[in-house]
Design an enzyme around this catalytic site. Structure first.
Site, PDB file in Angstrom:
ATOM      1  N   HIS A 161      23.854  55.342  35.056  1.00  0.00           N
ATOM      2  CA  HIS A 161      23.967  55.616  36.444  1.00  0.00           C
ATOM      3  C   HIS A 161      23.038  55.181  37.250  1.00  0.00           C
ATOM      4  O   HIS A 161      23.046  54.384  38.121  1.00  0.00           O
ATOM      5  CB  HIS A 161      24.507  57.145  36.579  1.00  0.00           C
ATOM      6  CG  HIS A 161      25.693  57.459  36.043  1.00  0.00           C
ATOM      7  ND1 HIS A 161      26.927  57.385  36.227  1.00  0.00           N
ATOM      8  CD2 HIS A 161      25.764  58.505  34.631  1.00  0.00           C
ATOM      9  CE1 HIS A 161      27.708  57.809  35.224  1.00  0.00           C
ATOM     10  NE2 HIS A 161      27.141  58.549  34.438  1.00  0.00           N
TER      11      HIS A 161
HETATM   12  O1  RIB Z   1      26.145  61.895  37.638  1.00  0.00           O
HETATM   13  C1  RIB Z   1      24.968  61.212  37.271  1.00  0.00           C
HETATM   14  C2  RIB Z   1      23.757  61.487  37.756  1.00  0.00           C
HETATM   15  O2  RIB Z   1      23.640  63.021  37.273  1.00  0.00           O
HETATM   16  C3  RIB Z   1      22.554  60.763  37.128  1.00  0.00           C
HETATM   17  O3  RIB Z   1      21.391  60.911  37.969  1.00  0.00           O
HETATM   18  C4  RIB Z   1      22.174  61.430  36.077  1.00  0.00           C
HETATM   19  O4  RIB Z   1      20.837  61.592  35.843  1.00  0.00           O
HETATM   20  C5  RIB Z   1      22.409  63.120  36.446  1.00  0.00           C
HETATM   21  O5  RIB Z   1      21.469  63.652  37.193  1.00  0.00           O
END
Ligand code: RIB
Ligand code: CA
Length: 316
Positions: A239
């Site tokens: 992500h």
């Molecule tokens: O939904 C994904 C996010 O949530 C990313 O930033 C991961 O590191 C968690 O923090």
């Protein structure tokens, strides 16, 4: 070529760690500071992980420590994904020298008010620190070029059916950021669940020297969570790399500007990023929502940075 001056706010966390590898090895970003926030784990743990990562990569960066909890609730972490340390299974030195303690708000204030150029904020965890900066220093907001976040989603959630983890962690903070008047680039699940690094690529990355082995170990440990899910990704959605990748080369992403509000009351919808696709509210289009990414180019960006750091052939 002029470098983009950035401050990164993160909660390492496996995908934060991959994003930090890309950011710290890349020569297009001038990283003025990296701040740790509570999120995937407590801020004590994310702060220590951030220092461990910079130490392992041999990068000397100003580091700040953020607040310990969301604005109005207790921290609800993601230890089920990232483990009790926030980087479970990743074997990098733990006995590191701690820097002089600075709060993230003070770090942001000092850098933003003294910078001769506008600063980009890259936020890849909950937005509590960014919101507190906005509340405390409204006069400095014109010094911020844009806020690129990993967070939100125009359709599903991953923390709840409605909400993505970073926004759900502190929806009130996200509302403050989205209503600040500073342009927001939202790298939400629409695009980050397409930013997959496939299991077949882990071995290739592992062969790229000490930094490649580090990245592959992070990915393999991150993948343990995804292997438990019904939904099969055949790899891991990294992500946070989308927010850093956009800061480096926005041309590999596609998005569109909409008005986006944050739901802060709903029993089933708290933390939802509500995208006004039909402009029903006739409000300012405050957010560029990203929907597509050239995955191959994004992964190549990471692999090339790791290769170049190892002195291998760099494919420009
Ligand atoms: O939904 C994904 C996010 O949530 C990313 O930033 C991961 O590191 C968690 O923090
Ligand atoms: Ca994160």
């Amino acid at each position: 070529m002029k470098k983009r001056k950035v401050i990164i706010d993160c909660d390492p966390g496996y995908d934060d760690a991959i994003a930090l590898i890309l950011a710290l090895l890349n020569d297009k970003l001038d990283i003025k500071a990296i701040n740790a926030t509570a999120g995937n784990q407590t801020v004590d743990k994310t702060y220590k992980n951030l220092i461990r990562i910079c130490n392992y990569l041999n990068k000397n960066v100003r580091i700040g420590k953020g607040v310990v909890k969301p604005l109005f609730s207790e921290l609800s972490d993601a230890s089920h994904v990232h483990g009790k340390t926030g980087l479970d299974g990743v074997n990098i030195p733990n006995d590191i020298e701690m820097p002089k303690l600075e709060t993230s708000i003070d770090v942001m204030k000092n850098i933003i008010e003294t910078s001769t150029e506008k600063i980009t904020i890259i936020a890849i965890g909950p937005l509590t620190n960014i919101a507190l900066f906005i509340i405390n220093y409204p006069d400095l907001l014109n010094q911020i070029d844009e806020i690129i976040i990993m967070g939100g989603s125009s359709f599903i959630g991953n923390r709840t059916p409605s909400a993505e983890f970073n926004i759900h962690a502190d929806a009130e903070a996200a509302r403050i950021v989205f209503e600040s008047g500073v342009p927001v680039i939202m790298a939400g699940l629409d695009v980050t669940e397409k930013s997959l690094i496939y299991e077949s690529e882990f071995d290739e990355i592992a062969k790229l020297g000490k930094n490649g082995m580090f990245a592959a170990e992070i990915l393999r440990n991150y993948n343990k969570f995804y292997l438990t899910l019904e939904e099969k990704f055949n790899g891991v959605p990294v992500h946070d790399i989308c927010a850093v990748g956009y800061a480096i080369d926005s041309s590999i992403f596609e998005g569109k500007e909409y008005h986006v509000d944050i739901e802060c009351e709903g029993k089933y919808t708290y933390g939802r990023t509500v995208v006004d696709f039909k402009n029903r509210l006739k409000k300012e289009k405050n957010v560029k929502v990203l929907f597509e990414v050239d995955r191959d180019k994004l992964v190549k960006m990471l692999i090339d940075e790791i290769k170049s750091e190892n002195g291998e052939v760099y494919n420009a």
